[in-house]
Every structure is written in structure tokens, then in C-alpha cells.
Design a protein around this motif. Structure first.
Motif, PDB file in Angstrom:
ATOM      1  N   GLN A 185       0.814  -1.212   0.000  1.00 52.57           N
ATOM      2  CA  GLN A 185       0.000   0.000   0.000  1.00 52.57           C
ATOM      3  C   GLN A 185       0.851   1.268   0.000  1.00 52.57           C
ATOM      4  O   GLN A 185       0.425   2.304  -0.522  1.00 52.57           O
ATOM      5  N   ALA A 186       2.057   1.175   0.558  1.00 48.59           N
ATOM      6  CA  ALA A 186       2.955   2.333   0.556  1.00 48.59           C
ATOM      7  C   ALA A 186       3.669   2.502  -0.779  1.00 48.59           C
ATOM      8  O   ALA A 186       4.258   3.556  -1.033  1.00 48.59           O
ATOM      9  N   GLY A 187       3.633   1.460  -1.624  1.00 49.40           N
ATOM     10  CA  GLY A 187       4.248   1.549  -2.950  1.00 49.40           C
ATOM     11  C   GLY A 187       5.757   1.613  -2.926  1.00 49.40           C
ATOM     12  O   GLY A 187       6.371   2.228  -3.811  1.00 49.40           O
ATOM     13  N   VAL A 188       6.404   0.975  -1.945  1.00 46.32           N
ATOM     14  CA  VAL A 188       7.867   1.002  -1.882  1.00 46.32           C
ATOM     15  C   VAL A 188       8.456   0.139  -2.988  1.00 46.32           C
ATOM     16  O   VAL A 188       7.821  -0.784  -3.498  1.00 46.32           O
ATOM     17  N   ARG A 189       9.678   0.457  -3.342  1.00 51.52           N
ATOM     18  CA  ARG A 189      10.369  -0.338  -4.357  1.00 51.52           C
ATOM     19  C   ARG A 189      10.706  -1.713  -3.812  1.00 51.52           C
ATOM     20  O   ARG A 189      11.066  -1.863  -2.649  1.00 51.52           O
ATOM     21  N   GLU A 190      10.615  -2.696  -4.681  1.00 53.26           N
ATOM     22  CA  GLU A 190      10.837  -4.080  -4.261  1.00 53.26           C
ATOM     23  C   GLU A 190      11.607  -4.833  -5.335  1.00 53.26           C
ATOM     24  O   GLU A 190      11.358  -4.670  -6.531  1.00 53.26           O
ATOM     25  N   LYS A 191      12.540  -5.652  -4.890  1.00 52.81           N
ATOM     26  CA  LYS A 191      13.257  -6.542  -5.793  1.00 52.81           C
ATOM     27  C   LYS A 191      13.051  -7.969  -5.314  1.00 52.81           C
ATOM     28  O   LYS A 191      13.207  -8.262  -4.126  1.00 52.81           O
TER      29      LYS A 191
ATOM     30  N   ARG B 285      13.152  -4.860  -0.044  1.00 51.43           N
ATOM     31  CA  ARG B 285      12.327  -3.668  -0.223  1.00 51.43           C
ATOM     32  C   ARG B 285      13.025  -2.441   0.366  1.00 51.43           C
ATOM     33  O   ARG B 285      13.743  -2.547   1.364  1.00 51.43           O
ATOM     34  N   THR B 286      12.791  -1.291  -0.247  1.00 55.44           N
ATOM     35  CA  THR B 286      13.204  -0.039   0.374  1.00 55.44           C
ATOM     36  C   THR B 286      12.467   0.064   1.699  1.00 55.44           C
ATOM     37  O   THR B 286      11.236   0.019   1.726  1.00 55.44           O
TER      38      THR B 286
END
Length: 426
Positions: A176-182, A280-281
Motif C-alpha cells: 500500500q505504501a508503494g515502496v520499491r521491491e526486488k 524492499r526499500t
């Protein structure tokens, strides 16, 4: 951002497990008003899919929480270990008599999770809200200022300066926060079960690196041993066809493995066939992630609980003042993100690479083979395996030179035969 009006709390934490409870206690001790939300209604709820292993890197956090006496009283087992490799057994020992190597504990989550939750609930400044699931984030522009929570009585809004996602590898807060993820694929799968009356040599944990397969057997509280098999996915069809037969055969064939047929299995064989790694960031405006929500590693290494404890402590240390309105929250979260990356980024990089089920690389062959032959190198490896030092210290020039000298002493002689410990029978 130094403060807002109409706050219900200073901090809202989604997830009352290892990371969330730790953060709640350490923040509240620093004067932060905390709402600790847990989607489950049972205060004794616990995570089932876990290695039940608290890395030695987590000992200072457990000590900070004041939990060491309670863990010892609950029968938690100090996690001394030995590791099997193609060069023989690596058996770290203290350098001097009477000393012990750094340790933490093996303890089942059915004991640990309720212990932490109770500890958090008793802490002044923490309000434990069971049966609260975060279904949305409240926004002021691009900044998160609270959560929309679903309860048995309907939905409610809660507002705070900071929302913490301690809600696991599939973290709704992170999404929901839309953080970057690998995401990194995992080429292994895992199954484990709990046993009683399964003696292990010296009563300590055992791990087998069979390249590419891995397994471990770890004694826990109340005389329970956790036995896990972590094979290459090439073996998956056989396990799907006959889970129990494949699992038992795998353990029976472990060099110096436990006598599984004489032990009493007290749980079903459970596990997962798909467990990707997530990086994740760990921050966004008004949001911080801790534990698996920030970094989900390979369960092979048993780092999840330890990193949950550490990341919760780091966040509390960096952001407590700002979360209570006594500083710049964005700056504090940036400091937390730097600390998180510095502490765990290198470990996660190596874990993601090894999750491809590749054989040992040249550096690993050098260090593992030397550790099986030399006590000083074995102690050095123990520090790395305990996550007390990072990859750069583990593979520093002096350590590589020492390992090279150890292995050169063995050059020209016969290759060391794998050392098979005898099975320990009841």
C-alpha cells in the motif's frame, strides 16, 4: 516533519510478532505512544513456517528487551552448531577453555511469539489491538498519516506520525505504501517436522551442505528437535508424489544424520515449495518496514527472527524521538534506512546468489574447506554464520590468506575423505 494534530498515537505497528512486538517495547520505553495491531484474535497465535532459530546477532536485542532470563527459564537451547561439508565437519570451538562462542537461542515460535506479545502488552505506552487488520493507509498528499483497520465490529481509522509494517514477507503495508521491491527466485524448497526423543551428538544443532541440497536438525525447548530438508527443486516431483517417503529417505541418507526412525514425530511434515527472497526499500514518507516486510531472506540461513529483532531495534534507536514529535521524522527514517542497508545488504546479496542452488563459488570453497581443517578459520566462519560480521570482514585479505595457508598444508596429500559422524541412537 515534527508533528501533526489529532493523532490517536505516535506510532501504529501492523503485526504483533517478533519484529512488531520488539519495536513496540523499545519505542514505548523511549516515550512513544504505540498502537500494536494484530490481525489474529488469539494472543497465543504464532508463526508455523519458521526455523525457530535466533541468530547470535540478536542476543544484544534480547538482552535489551530483558528477555534472557525468561528464555532460559522456558528451556530455550543455546545454539551451538556444527556443519557438514564435502571436506568434513566444521566444528567451531572457543579458543580458550572455559570460554563460549557467541550464541543466542533455538526456541519454538509457539513459545516465543506469545512471550513477546505478553511482554509488549505489559509495557506502558503500548496498546495491543488484537483482531485488527490493516486494509488501507490514510494519506495526506504522498505522506502516510495513519491506517484503515478492519475489525470484527467494522472498519476504523487510526492516525499517527509513523506507520510501521511488521507484517511479514507479503506485507500489505509495503504494497500500500508503494515502496520499491526486488524479488529473487529461490531454486530450493523446504519441508520440516518436529520430533521428540531424537538425540543429536553433543545435543547441538547440525547442518548439512550437500551442494546444492541442504538440511538441518536443531534441538529446541521442551526436548523438541526441528528437522528440515531444503533440496534443489529438481527433487520436487518426488516429494510431491510421496512427501513422507521422500522426506524420511532424505534424512536417513544424511552423513552422520539423526536416527529419524527411532524418534517420535509430533507434527505433520509441512513446508513451502516457493519462497522467493524480497528486498524492499525500508522507508516511505510516514512509513517504515522491519523484519520480513523489509527483507525476506532464504529460510536456509535461519536469519529471519534475528533480523526482525535487529531491524526493530535500529528503527527504535533512530526514530523514537522524531516519532514522538521531537525531531525530523524523514531524516530519522533516512538514517534507519542507511543502517538497515549497511547491516543486512551484503548478507542478503550473498543469500540471493546462493538461492540459485549453485555449487559453492571459489571463495566459499576456500573458506569452507579451511574451516573444516583449522579451528581459527572455523571460529571466523562462526562469526559470519552468526551474522556478527559482514561479508567484507568474512572475506578480508587476512582471512583469505589464512585459509589459503591452511589449505596449502594439505596440498599434495590425499584428498580428505568426508568425515561421517556415527548416528546417535536413543
Amino acid at each position: 516533519m515534527t508533528g501533526t494534530t489529532d493523532l490517536d498515537y505516535d506510532v501504529i505497528i501492523s503485526g504483533a510478532s517478533v519484529a512488531g512486538c520488539t519495536a513496540a517495547v523499545l519505542l514505548a520505553r523511549r516515550g512513544v505512544r504505540v498502537a500494536l495491531l494484530e490481525r489474529r484474535t488469539d494472543p497465543a497465535a504464532h508463526k508455523v513456517l519458521c526455523t525457530h532459530y535466533l541468530q547470535p546477532c540478536a542476543y544484544p536485542v534480547l538482552d535489551d528487551l530483558g528477555l534472557i532470563p525468561e528464555l532460559e527459564k522456558a528451556g530455550a537451547v543455546r545454539n551451538e552448531a556444527r556443519w557438514f561439508t564435502r571436506w568434513g565437519w566444521i566444528e567451531p570451538r572457543a579458543e580458550h577453555a572455559g570460554e563460549v562462542l557467541p550464541y543466542a537461542y533455538n526456541i519454538r515460535r509457539s513459545v516465543l511469539d506469545p512471550m513477546l506479545r505478553s511482554h509488549a502488552q505489559r509495557t506502558p505506552g503500548v496498546e495491543l489491538l488484537l483482531g485488527h487488520s490493516v486494509v488501507g493507509l490514510l494519506k495526506d498528499g504522498n505522506r502516510t498519516v495513519g491506517v484503515q483497520a478492519k475489525t470484527a465490529d467494522g472498519e476504523r481509522e487510526l492516525r499517527a506520525r509513523l506507520v510501521i509494517g511488521a507484517d511479514g514477507k507479503d506485507s500489505p503495508v509495503a504494497k500500500q505504501a508503494g515502496v520499491r521491491e526486488k524479488t529473487h527466485e529461490n531454486a530450493r524448497f523446504s519441508y520440516f517436522a518436529h520430533f521428540r526423543d531424537m538425540p543429536l551428538r553433543d545435543g547441538i544443532s547440525h547442518c548439512w551442505f550437500l551442494e546444492p541440497d541442504v538440511a538441518y536438525a536443531m534441538p529446541n525447548d521442551d526436548g523438541v528437535t526441528v528437522v528440515a530438508v531444503i533440496p534443489d527443486k529438481k527433487r520436487l516431483p518426488a516429494f510431491r508424489e510421496d512427501l513422507e517417503g521422500s522426506y524420511y529417505d532424505f534424512v536417513r541418507n544424511l552423513p552422520g544424520g539423526p536416527d529419524i526412525d527411532s524418534a517420535d514425530r509430533i507434527t505433520k511434515i509441512t513446508g513451502t515449495v516457493n519462497y522467493p527472497l524480497h528486498s524492499r526499500t525500508p522507508i516511505a514518507p510516514g512509513v517504515a518496514l522491519i523484519g520480513d516486510a523489509a527483507l525476506t531472506s532464504d529460510p536456509l540461513w535461519g536469519v529471519g527472527c534475528g533480523w526482525a529483532l535487529q531491524s526493530a531495534q535500529w528503527l527504535a534507536q533512530e526514530a523514537a524521538g522524531a516519532a514522538a514529535g521531537r525531531g525530523d521524522l524523514d531524516q530519522a527514517l533516512a538514517q534507519y534506512a542507511k543502517r538497515h542497508k549497511r547491516g543486512l545488504g551484503g548478507h542478503q546479496h550473498l543469500a540471493a546468489d546462493y538461492a540459485s542452488a549453485r555449487p559453492f563459488n571459489p571463495f566459499e570453497r576456500l573458506m569452507f574447506s579451511a574451516a573444516a581443517r583449522d579451528e581459527a578459520v572455523a571460529r571466523h566462519m562462526h562469526l559470519f554464520a552468526s551474522r556478527l560480521i559482514g561479508p567484507l570482514r568474512f572475506l578480508n585479505p587476512l582471512a583469505l590468506a589464512k585459509a589459503s595457508v591452511v589449505n596449502l598444508r594439505h596440498r599434495g596429500g590425499p584428498a580428505p575423505a568426508p568425515v561421517h559422524l556415527p548416528r546417535v541412537r536413543a
